[in-house]
Motif scaffolding. Structure first.
Motif, short mmCIF file in Angstrom:
data_model
loop_
_atom_site.label_atom_id
_atom_site.label_comp_id
_atom_site.label_asym_id
_atom_site.label_seq_id
_atom_site.Cartn_x
_atom_site.Cartn_y
_atom_site.Cartn_z
N GLY A 156 0.79 -1.22 0.00
CA GLY A 156 0.00 0.00 0.00
C GLY A 156 0.82 1.27 0.00
O GLY A 156 0.30 2.35 -0.29
N TYR A 157 2.11 1.14 0.32
CA TYR A 157 2.97 2.33 0.40
C TYR A 157 3.98 2.41 -0.75
O TYR A 157 4.67 3.41 -0.91
N GLY A 158 4.09 1.36 -1.52
CA GLY A 158 5.04 1.33 -2.62
C GLY A 158 5.35 -0.10 -3.01
O GLY A 158 4.72 -1.04 -2.53
N LYS A 159 6.32 -0.28 -3.88
CA LYS A 159 6.65 -1.60 -4.39
C LYS A 159 7.57 -2.35 -3.43
O LYS A 159 8.26 -1.76 -2.62
N GLN A 160 7.55 -3.67 -3.58
CA GLN A 160 8.39 -4.54 -2.76
C GLN A 160 9.60 -4.98 -3.59
O GLN A 160 9.67 -6.08 -4.11
N ARG A 161 10.59 -4.08 -3.68
CA ARG A 161 11.80 -4.37 -4.45
C ARG A 161 12.69 -5.31 -3.64
O ARG A 161 12.98 -5.05 -2.48
N LEU A 162 13.13 -6.40 -4.25
CA LEU A 162 14.01 -7.36 -3.58
C LEU A 162 15.23 -7.64 -4.46
O LEU A 162 15.10 -7.84 -5.67
N TYR A 163 16.40 -7.62 -3.84
CA TYR A 163 17.65 -7.92 -4.52
C TYR A 163 18.07 -9.36 -4.20
O TYR A 163 17.84 -9.85 -3.10
N ASP A 164 18.74 -10.00 -5.15
CA ASP A 164 19.26 -11.35 -4.93
C ASP A 164 20.63 -11.29 -4.28
O ASP A 164 21.52 -10.57 -4.74
N LEU A 165 20.77 -12.05 -3.20
CA LEU A 165 22.06 -12.26 -2.55
C LEU A 165 22.41 -13.73 -2.70
O LEU A 165 21.64 -14.60 -2.27
N LYS B 50 7.72 -21.17 9.26
CA LYS B 50 8.62 -21.71 8.26
C LYS B 50 9.17 -20.60 7.38
O LYS B 50 8.60 -19.51 7.27
N ASP B 51 10.29 -20.89 6.72
CA ASP B 51 10.93 -19.88 5.87
C ASP B 51 9.97 -19.33 4.83
O ASP B 51 10.00 -18.12 4.53
N ILE B 52 9.10 -20.17 4.29
CA ILE B 52 8.20 -19.73 3.22
C ILE B 52 7.31 -18.59 3.70
O ILE B 52 6.99 -17.68 2.92
N PHE B 53 6.93 -18.59 4.97
CA PHE B 53 6.08 -17.52 5.49
C PHE B 53 6.78 -16.18 5.37
O PHE B 53 6.22 -15.19 4.85
N TYR B 54 8.01 -16.10 5.83
CA TYR B 54 8.74 -14.83 5.83
C TYR B 54 9.14 -14.43 4.41
O TYR B 54 9.14 -13.23 4.07
N GLU B 55 9.46 -15.42 3.57
CA GLU B 55 9.78 -15.11 2.18
C GLU B 55 8.58 -14.47 1.48
O GLU B 55 8.73 -13.51 0.71
N LEU B 56 7.40 -15.00 1.75
CA LEU B 56 6.19 -14.44 1.14
C LEU B 56 5.87 -13.07 1.72
O LEU B 56 5.40 -12.18 0.99
N CYS B 57 6.10 -12.88 3.00
CA CYS B 57 5.88 -11.55 3.58
C CYS B 57 6.81 -10.52 2.96
O CYS B 57 6.42 -9.38 2.72
N ASP B 58 8.08 -10.91 2.70
CA ASP B 58 9.00 -10.03 1.99
C ASP B 58 8.44 -9.68 0.61
O ASP B 58 8.44 -8.53 0.19
N GLU B 59 7.98 -10.70 -0.09
CA GLU B 59 7.49 -10.53 -1.46
C GLU B 59 6.22 -9.68 -1.52
O GLU B 59 6.05 -8.86 -2.43
N LEU B 60 5.33 -9.86 -0.54
CA LEU B 60 4.01 -9.23 -0.58
C LEU B 60 3.93 -7.91 0.17
O LEU B 60 2.92 -7.21 0.09
N GLY B 61 4.96 -7.58 0.94
CA GLY B 61 4.94 -6.31 1.66
C GLY B 61 4.22 -6.36 2.99
O GLY B 61 3.61 -5.37 3.41
N ILE B 62 4.29 -7.50 3.68
CA ILE B 62 3.62 -7.65 4.97
C ILE B 62 4.66 -7.53 6.08
O ILE B 62 5.54 -8.40 6.21
N LEU B 63 4.60 -6.46 6.86
CA LEU B 63 5.47 -6.33 8.01
C LEU B 63 5.12 -7.42 9.04
O LEU B 63 3.95 -7.77 9.19
N VAL B 64 6.13 -7.91 9.73
CA VAL B 64 5.93 -9.00 10.68
C VAL B 64 6.31 -8.54 12.09
O VAL B 64 7.44 -8.14 12.35
N TRP B 65 5.31 -8.57 12.98
CA TRP B 65 5.53 -8.42 14.42
C TRP B 65 5.78 -9.84 14.92
O TRP B 65 4.89 -10.68 14.89
N GLN B 66 7.00 -10.12 15.36
CA GLN B 66 7.38 -11.49 15.71
C GLN B 66 7.44 -11.66 17.23
O GLN B 66 8.34 -11.18 17.89
N ASP B 67 6.46 -12.37 17.77
CA ASP B 67 6.54 -12.79 19.17
C ASP B 67 7.57 -13.90 19.31
O ASP B 67 7.70 -14.76 18.42
#
Length: 810
Positions: free
Chosen positions: A263-272, A359-376
Motif C-alpha cells: 500500500g505504500y510502494g513496491k516490494q523491491r528485492l535484490y538477490d544475494l 517456516k521460511d516460506i512464510f517470511y519469504e512471502l511476507c517479503d514478497e508481498l509487503g507484509i510487516l511481521v511483528w514477531q513474538d
C-alpha cells in the motif's frame, strides 16, 4: 552435495504391537500418517478429537534405510540436520544413539560421520511423549510455575519448548502432535561449516551500504576454503581464513530501489547469492529503513513504525499456526492465506507467541508481498521457568531464530511474549506472591532481550504484548495512552460494541469478536443431525467456554433473533463484522493518535467457531470482506459524537487523493430523504471531517432510515452505511433482491439488483473461490455486478450459490 532424507519412512508405535511399519512421509506428523493409513478417524470430524488422544500418549519410532557411496563419505564431517523436530527425540544411526533433542524451535545439527558406512544405513528417530516430559520437568522446578490452564488441556506445557497450542487453546483442538515438519538432510563438510549469514544496512544520502558477513567454523586444517558473494551484479571472491570465524564484504548501492510495505510502494528485492566450500545459500534482500518510534507526547507516548522515513499506519491481524496437523502446512496454503491478507489491504501480521516460529516460506512471502511481521517469541498466556537450564536452552533457541530471520526485510519487531506479564495476575500462586513471580519473569525476559539486542541491534525488542513500554508492568489491557493494547472489554467483559469507541489505543495488537463458521465449513465437520449450536459436534468445535453464549446474547442487544440454524450462522458473521468494523473505523479516524490495528485473528488451524476472518478452508468470512473495505488506504466512515453524525475521510497513502460522490439519508423503502454532494481533496497521510448531521436534527428520527456514502477515488469505489439506531429497532422492508449469474469477457459475475435497500448482502458459494466483494449494502440506485474469483463454471456457481441479506435472517 546435500543428501536429502525426506520422503517415505516407516512408523512404529512402541506401546501398540499392532501398529508396525506403517508409512509416514517426512516432513510430516504421526497423526496425519495414522489417518492416511486408516488407523484413526478424521480428528476434525464431529467429536473425534477425544478418540485420537491416545496417539499423543504413546512413543513412536520413525525409521528408514538409505545408501551412501564411498565418494559421498569422502569428507571431513557429515552433519545430520533437522528442522522443526517435535519435540522430545532420540536419534539413532546404525544402532548408535547420536543425539537427544527436546526443543522444537531449534535447527538440530550433529556430525554423524563416524556412525555412517558405505552402502546401507539405518536411521531411527524415537519420538517420546510430550506430556510425560513436561511433567518430569515441572516436578524438578524449585517452585510451581503456573501453566496455561483454561487453554491447554495437557498440563505443564510451559516447561517444554513446543508449540503451546498443540495442547489446545480457546480456538484450537488438542492434538499433541509428533513428527519432523522441516527438511531432514545430511550435509557433507569439506573445510568449513557455514553457521549463518548476516547482513546489515547503513543508509547514507542517496546510497545504501550492505555488509554481508559469513560466520563459519573450520573443520579441517588442510586446504583452503573459498567463497563467492554476489549482490546487485557485484561479486566478491574470498579465501576463508583458517584462523578466523567470519568474513565480511561490503556492497555499495547507489540510488537503491527501496522496499515498501503493501500500500505504500513496491516490494523491491535484490538477490544475494553465496557459494562457500560447496554450499549454496540464496537470500532476497529488501533495502529499506525501519524504526519503531515511541516518544512522549501530550497524550502519553506514541507507538508508530516508520519505514523509509514515512510513518506507517499498521493494518492487519494476528497469525496462528496454519494447521493443527503440520503435514497439511503446504507452501500453496501459505501463499493463499498471505495473498488473502494483502487482498484485504493488510500490511502487518503478528506471529503470535503461543504458536511457532514460522517456516521460511512464510517470511519469504511476507517479503514478497509487503507484509510487516511483528514477531513474538514463543511464550504465551502462562508463566515460565527461569532456572539456569531453562534460560540457557531458551537463549540458544532465540539466538538461532534471530540469526535465521533477521535478514528478512519484512521483520519489524521482536516481542518477548504474549500476555505473560498479565498472566502474573491470573494464577493463585503468582497473585499471592507477585514479587517472586515478577522477578522470575524479569530474569527470563532480560535474557531474551540480551540475545535479541546482541544478535539484531537494528530492531527494537518489545518486552511483551500488551506492554505499556520498557520496564512498565502496568495494565496495558485498559491503558490506551502508551504502548500496545489488548482490548477485550467487549468479548470477555461483555460490554456493548460501542465500548470500542471509549478508547483510542496508540497501537492495538489484539481485539476481536467470534463468529460461527459458514454452512459449507460446518458441513466439513458436523453431520446434518448436528446442525445445531448446542449439538455435541458443534460444541466440540467451540473451544471458548462462553463463546456460543456470548454470540447469542449479543444478538439480543442488536438484532432480531434469527430464524433457523443457517441464519444463525449468517447473523453471527454479520455481528462479528459489525464489531470489528466499529473498532477499526473509529480508531483509524483518530490517526495519528492510533498508528496500529491488528485484530484477533486472521486464520484457523482447524474448522472451528472462532475470532478469525478466514475459515480453516481459506473461505472468506463476511468480516474479511469488511476488512478489505475498512483497511483500504482511502476510507470513509460515519461516527456519532456529542455533536452529531460526522463523515470522516481517511487517506493513509503517500499520495494525495480526490474523493467525489454523495452522502444520502434514505428510508427503508428506498426513498431518498436527503442528499448532499461530496468533493474533497485529501493530503497524504491525513484525516478530514467533511460532513455533519446534527444530533438535534436526528433525535426522534433514528429509526426512520440510514446514512449511506457513495464515493469514487478514480475507478475505486468507497462506500459505507450507518444505522443511527440498532438494527433490531428498524423496520427493514423486503428488498425484493434479485440476482443472476453471467459470463462476460471470460469472467463470471453475479448481477444483483433490488427494489428497496438490502443490508449485509452476502454471497456464499458451496465450492471453492470467493467474490470480489460481499456483505455490502445494496440500494436501488446503485445495483451491483460482483466478480467471482475461482475455478467453478457458470452452471456450478448457479447450483451452489446462496445470497443472504439481513431482512431474510428473521
Amino acid at each position: 552435495m546435500t543428501i536429502s532424507l525426506n520422503g517415505q519412512w516407516q512408523l512404529t508405535c512402541v506401546q501398540r504391537a499392532a501398529l508396525q511399519d506403517l508409512h509416514i512421509y517426512l516432513p510430516g506428523d504421526v497423526h496425519s500418517a495414522l489417518f492416511a493409513a486408516g488407523e484413526i478417524p478424521d480428528p476434525y470430524w464431529a467429536t473425534n478429537e477425544k478418540k485420537v488422544q491416545w496417539v499423543g500418549e504413546c512413543d513412536w519410532i520413525v525409521s528408514r534405510q538409505f545408501d551412501l557411496t564411498e565418494a559421498q563419505l569422502a569428507c571431513n564431517a557429515m552433519d545430520l540436520v533437522m528442522d522443526h523436530l517435535d519435540t522430545v527425540a532420540e536419534i539413532r544411526l546404525n544402532g548408535h544413539t547420536v543425539a537427544d533433542f527436546n526443543n522444537m524451535f531449534m535447527r538440530h545439527k550433529v556430525d554423524v560421520l563416524s556412525c555412517l558406512q558405505v552402502g546401507s544405513n539405518r536411521i531411527e528417530i524415537v519420538l517420546h511423549r510430550a506430556d510425560l516430559a513436561a511433567k518430569k520437568r515441572a516436578d524438578k522446578l524449585p517452585f510451581p510455575v503456573p501453566w496455561a490452564e483454561g487453554n491447554n488441556q495437557i498440563p505443564h506445557m510451559n516447561t517444554l519448548r513446543k508449540t503451546q497450542c498443540h495442547a489446545g487453546w480457546d480456538w484450537g483442538i488438542c492434538l499433541s502432535v509428533l513428527g519432523v515438519y522441516g527438511d531432514i538432510e545430511l550435509q557433507p563438510i569439506e573445510h568449513v561449516r557455514i553457521s549463518h549469514i548476516s547482513t546489515k544496512q547503513k543508509w547514507l544520502e542517496q546510497e545504501c551500504e550492505l555488509s554481508v558477513t559469513l560466520n563459519y567454523e573450520v573443520v579441517s586444517d588442510k586446504g583452503l576454503a573459498t567463497a563467492a558473494v554476489t549482490f546487485d551484479d557485484q561479486t566478491f571472491q574470498l579465501t576463508l581464513d583458517r584462523d578466523a570465524t567470519k568474513a565480511c564484504v561490503l556492497f555499495r548501492i547507489a540510488e537503491p530501489r527501496r522496499w515498501w510495505p503493501a500500500g505504500y510502494g513496491k516490494q523491491r528485492l535484490y538477490d544475494l547469492k553465496i557459494e562457500a566450500d560447496g554450499s549454496k545459500i540464496d537470500k532476497k534482500i529488501g533495502l529499506r529503513k525501519l524504526e519503531l518510534i515511541t516518544e512522549d507526547d501530550e497524550l502519553g507516548q506514541s507507538m508508530v513504525f516508520k519505514v523509509n522515513d514515512v510513518d506507517i499506519s499498521a493494518r492487519g491481524a494476528n497469525w496462528i499456526p496454519m494447521d493443527a496437523m503440520p503435514a497439511r502446512m503446504t507452501d500453496q496454503r501459505y501463499r493463499s492465506l498471505l495473498e488473502d491478507a494483502v487482498a484485504a489491504n493488510m500490511n502487518m501480521l503478528r506471529v503470535w507467541g503461543g504458536g511457532m516460529y514460522e517456516k521460511d516460506i512464510f517470511y519469504e512471502l511476507c517479503d514478497e508481498l509487503g507484509i510487516l511481521v511483528w514477531q513474538d517469541l514463543m511464550f504465551a498466556c502462562a508463566l515460565y521457568p527461569s532456572t539456569p537450564d531453562f534460560v540457557a536452552e531458551v537463549r540458544q533457541e532465540v539466538e538461532y531464530q534471530v540469526r535465521r530471520l533477521k535478514d528478512h526485510t519484512s521483520l519489524a519487531l521482536w516481542c518477548g511474549d504474549n500476555e505473560v506479564i498479565g498472566a502474573i495476575s491470573w494464577y493463585p500462586e503468582s497473585r499471592q506472591n507477585r514479587e517472586k513471580y515478577l522477578v522470575n519473569y524479569d530474569r527470563l525476559n532480560r535474557a531474551l532481550a540480551e540475545v535479541v539486542e546482541q544478535e539484531d541491534p537494528s530492531r527494537r525488542f518489545w518486552a511483551s504484548s500488551p506492554c505499556n513500554g520498557e520496564l512498565d508492568f502496568g495494565d496495558a489491557w485498559h491503558d490506551d495512552k502508551r504502548g500496545d493494547m489488548h482490548f477485550w472489554d467487549v468479548w470477555h467483559s461483555g460490554k456493548d460494541l460501542e465500548a470500542y469507541q471509549s478508547v483510542t489505543p496508540r497501537f492495538c495488537s489484539e481485539f476481536g469478536f467470534q463468529s460461527w463458521p459458514s454452512l459449507p465449513t460446518v458441513k466439513t465437520f458436523a453431520p446434518e443431525q448436528d446442525w445445531n449450536i448446542t449439538s455435541p459436534s458443534f460444541e466440540c468445535h467451540q473451544k471458548n467456554s462462553r463463546g456460543n453464549s456470548i454470540i447469542t446474547e449479543m444478538f439480543t442487544r442488536y438484532f432480531r433473533f434469527p430464524n433457523g440454524f443457517v441464519n444463525m450462522l449468517y447473523l453471527s458473521q454479520v455481528q462479528q463484522a459489525m464489531a470489528i468494523k466499529t473498532a477499526v473505523e473509529y480508531w483509524r479516524a483518530h490517526k495519528p493518535t492510533n498508528r496500529g490495528i491488528l485484530y484477533w485473528q486472521l486464520n484457523d488451524c482447524w474448522p472451528v467457531s472462532s475470532w478469525s476472518s478466514l475459515e480453516y478452508s481459506g473461505r472468506w468470512k463476511q468480516l474479511h470482506y469488511h476488512v478489505r473495505r475498512f483497511f483500504d488506504q482511502q476510507m470513509a466512515t460515519f461516527i456519532r459524537d456529542e455533536q452529531g453524525v460526522k463523515l470522516h475521510l481517511i487517506n493513509d497513502g503517500r499520495d494525495s487523493a480526490e474523493l467525489k460522490g454523495e452522502v444520502v439519508w434514505q428510508s427503508w423503502a428506498g426513498e431518498i430523504l436527503y442528499r448532499e454532494p461530496i468533493s474533497e481533496f485529501l493530503n497524504p497521510d491525513s484525516t478530514k471531517v467533511t460532513w455533519e448531521w446534527l444530533n438535534e436534527d436526528l433525535e426522534g428520527h433514528e429509526t426512520e432510515g440510514f446514512f449511506h456514502v457513495h464515493l469514487r477515488n478514480g475507478e475505486k469505489l468507497i462506500e459505507n452505511t450507518y444505522f443511527p439506531a440498532k438494527p433490531k429497532e428498524c423496520e427493514l422492508e423486503d428488498p425484493d433482491l434479485r440476482f443472476e449469474v453471467a459470463e462476460l469477457h471470460g469472467e463470471i459475475f453475479v448481477m444483483l439488483s433490488s427494489s428497496k435497500p438490502a443490508f449485509y448482502v452476502h454471497l456464499e458459494f458451496e465450492g471453492e473461490g470467493r467474490f470480489e466483494d460481499s456483505s455490502f449494502t445494496l440500494v436501488p440506485e446503485h445495483q451491483r455486478q460482483v466478480k467471482y474469483i475461482g475455478s467453478a463454471s457458470v452452471d456450478e456457481l448457479v447450483q451452489g450459490l446462496r445470497v443472504y441479506h439481513l431482512k431474510q435472517s428473521y
